[in-house]
Design a protein around this motif. Structure first.
Motif, PDB file in Angstrom:
ATOM      1  N   LYS A 102     -22.448  49.567 -56.760  1.00  0.00           N
ATOM      2  CA  LYS A 102     -20.902  49.683 -56.566  1.00  0.00           C
ATOM      3  C   LYS A 102     -20.611  48.943 -55.101  1.00  0.00           C
ATOM      4  O   LYS A 102     -19.599  48.555 -55.154  1.00  0.00           O
ATOM      5  CB  LYS A 102     -20.043  50.729 -56.428  1.00  0.00           C
ATOM      6  N   LYS A 103     -21.485  49.501 -54.473  1.00  0.00           N
ATOM      7  CA  LYS A 103     -21.357  49.071 -52.541  1.00  0.00           C
ATOM      8  C   LYS A 103     -21.408  47.060 -52.346  1.00  0.00           C
ATOM      9  O   LYS A 103     -20.735  47.066 -51.988  1.00  0.00           O
ATOM     10  CB  LYS A 103     -21.946  49.581 -51.242  1.00  0.00           C
ATOM     11  N   PHE A 104     -22.011  47.120 -52.976  1.00  0.00           N
ATOM     12  CA  PHE A 104     -23.466  45.550 -52.766  1.00  0.00           C
ATOM     13  C   PHE A 104     -22.774  44.734 -53.577  1.00  0.00           C
ATOM     14  O   PHE A 104     -23.518  43.351 -53.934  1.00  0.00           O
ATOM     15  CB  PHE A 104     -24.440  45.525 -51.837  1.00  0.00           C
ATOM     16  N   MET A 105     -22.739  45.254 -54.793  1.00  0.00           N
ATOM     17  CA  MET A 105     -23.156  44.469 -55.900  1.00  0.00           C
ATOM     18  C   MET A 105     -22.274  42.377 -55.778  1.00  0.00           C
ATOM     19  O   MET A 105     -22.607  42.003 -56.637  1.00  0.00           O
ATOM     20  CB  MET A 105     -22.398  45.102 -57.687  1.00  0.00           C
ATOM     21  N   ALA A 157     -30.349  55.994 -48.400  1.00  0.00           N
ATOM     22  CA  ALA A 157     -29.345  57.702 -48.774  1.00  0.00           C
ATOM     23  C   ALA A 157     -28.701  58.237 -49.524  1.00  0.00           C
ATOM     24  O   ALA A 157     -27.317  58.904 -50.346  1.00  0.00           O
ATOM     25  CB  ALA A 157     -29.282  58.198 -47.081  1.00  0.00           C
ATOM     26  N   ILE A 158     -28.213  57.245 -50.425  1.00  0.00           N
ATOM     27  CA  ILE A 158     -27.020  56.631 -51.509  1.00  0.00           C
ATOM     28  C   ILE A 158     -26.905  56.483 -53.069  1.00  0.00           C
ATOM     29  O   ILE A 158     -28.755  55.974 -53.134  1.00  0.00           O
ATOM     30  CB  ILE A 158     -25.854  56.019 -51.299  1.00  0.00           C
ATOM     31  N   SER A 159     -26.812  56.917 -54.248  1.00  0.00           N
ATOM     32  CA  SER A 159     -27.635  56.730 -55.595  1.00  0.00           C
ATOM     33  C   SER A 159     -27.603  55.653 -56.095  1.00  0.00           C
ATOM     34  O   SER A 159     -26.761  54.767 -54.742  1.00  0.00           O
ATOM     35  CB  SER A 159     -26.862  57.333 -56.604  1.00  0.00           C
ATOM     36  N   PRO A 160     -28.346  55.027 -56.811  1.00  0.00           N
ATOM     37  CA  PRO A 160     -28.668  53.664 -57.246  1.00  0.00           C
ATOM     38  C   PRO A 160     -26.834  53.319 -57.501  1.00  0.00           C
ATOM     39  O   PRO A 160     -26.998  51.794 -57.665  1.00  0.00           O
ATOM     40  CB  PRO A 160     -29.276  53.897 -58.547  1.00  0.00           C
ATOM     41  N   GLN A 161     -26.856  53.802 -58.084  1.00  0.00           N
ATOM     42  CA  GLN A 161     -24.882  53.637 -59.093  1.00  0.00           C
ATOM     43  C   GLN A 161     -24.475  53.562 -57.678  1.00  0.00           C
ATOM     44  O   GLN A 161     -23.333  52.084 -57.879  1.00  0.00           O
ATOM     45  CB  GLN A 161     -24.151  54.311 -59.748  1.00  0.00           C
TER      46      GLN A 161
END
Length: 286
Positions: free
Chosen positions: A214-217, A206-210
């Motif tokens: 950003k969180k898991f890159m 339930a978050i944006s692709p961006q």
């Protein structure tokens, strides 16, 4: 991305993923199937038809549901702790935040979705009579919290005063949330390894692709690696192998007893560190 996947994965089916209580709950919630039971034909056909990445994302979606449940559960427990006289400093210690952080996060009491949910399930925590599992376990989230807080031993409940029981439940909820975060990291890495897009990961959380990128890159954290390595340890593999082989005599209970004994020793050290020890037989502190 790594060329191999080291940890348990939903894409390998229930036997290849469900190594602990949390993973079993996530699998059951995702596919309405008890991982300790043989796959029924309908579930097996569903899994065969699904892309491996989608199987992983299906389990990842359940981490979001469980996180919401655990956060509301913590709010309810803090509300109870305040009624029993717990200070914000004590609550913060067991909720792993500062006193100011605990008051800011939970100071408004119960409201909105948390209160509505609690009323719906009939949540209650009898301060003096909380001695049976069914005094508290109304939801799967609550069952996981109480198992974490009291290490699967109902008799342990009697060792603590009512307020201390609530504190340990608050701490248990935080521990399950911590494990859930590590599970999510592993599932995202697994899904990406199997071809999931950031859009698919973001939709599942339930978050944006961006936001997902950003969180898991940067991949999986060292803490999550340590947790996931442990959960696929020799003990977990042995227990799973015994279940899968349908051994007639049950060794899983003995394996679990050994591990729970170690955990109880660790919990005793934790309680000593914060100045809360279980009572001895004469009612004094140990």
């Amino acid at each position: 991305m790594s060329a191999t996947w080291r940890w348990a994965s939903p894409a390998r089916g229930p036997a290849g993923y469900s190594c602990n209580r949390l993973q079993k709950h996530l699998w059951t919630a995702a596919f309405n199937h008890d991982p300790d039971e043989p796959l029924d034909e309908a579930t097996e056909q569903l899994l065969v038809a699904m892309h491996p990445a989608e199987i992983v994302l299906q389990v990842l979606r359940r981490t979001l549901d469980l996180r919401s449940e655990l956060q509301m559960e913590t709010a309810a427990l803090v509300f109870e702790a305040r009624k029993l006289g717990g200070s914000w400093g004590e609550i913060g210690r067991f909720a792993w935040v500062t006193a100011q952080g605990a008051q800011k996060r939970y100071g408004s009491g119960l409201a909105g979705k948390a209160l509505e949910r609690i009323r719906k399930i009939g949540w209650q925590l009898p301060p003096e009579d909380f001695r049976r599992w069914d005094d508290y376990c109304k939801t799967p989230a609550q069952r996981m919290v109480i198992l974490e807080a009291f290490l699967g031993e109902p008799s342990n409940i009697d060792d603590y005063a009512p307020l201390e029981r609530v504190f340990l439940l608050v701490e248990g909820a935080q521990e399950v949330l911590r494990q859930l975060g590590y599970e999510a990291e592993g599932l995202v890495t697994d899904a990406r390894y199997r071809g999931a897009t950031w859009a698919g990961v973001g939709e599942s959380l339930a978050i944006s692709p961006q936001g997902a990128q950003k969180k898991f890159m940067h991949g999986i954290s060292p803490e999550a690696v340590k947790y996931l390595d442990h959960e696929i340890s020799a003990t977990a593999l042995m227990r799973r192998a015994i279940i899968n082989m349908n051994v007639k005599y049950d060794l899983t209970e003995e394996i679990d007893k050994t591990w729970e004994g170690f955990l109880r020793e660790q919990r005793l050290l934790d309680l000593t560190a914060v100045g809360r020890m279980p009572r001895s037989e004469n009612g004094s502190r140990g």
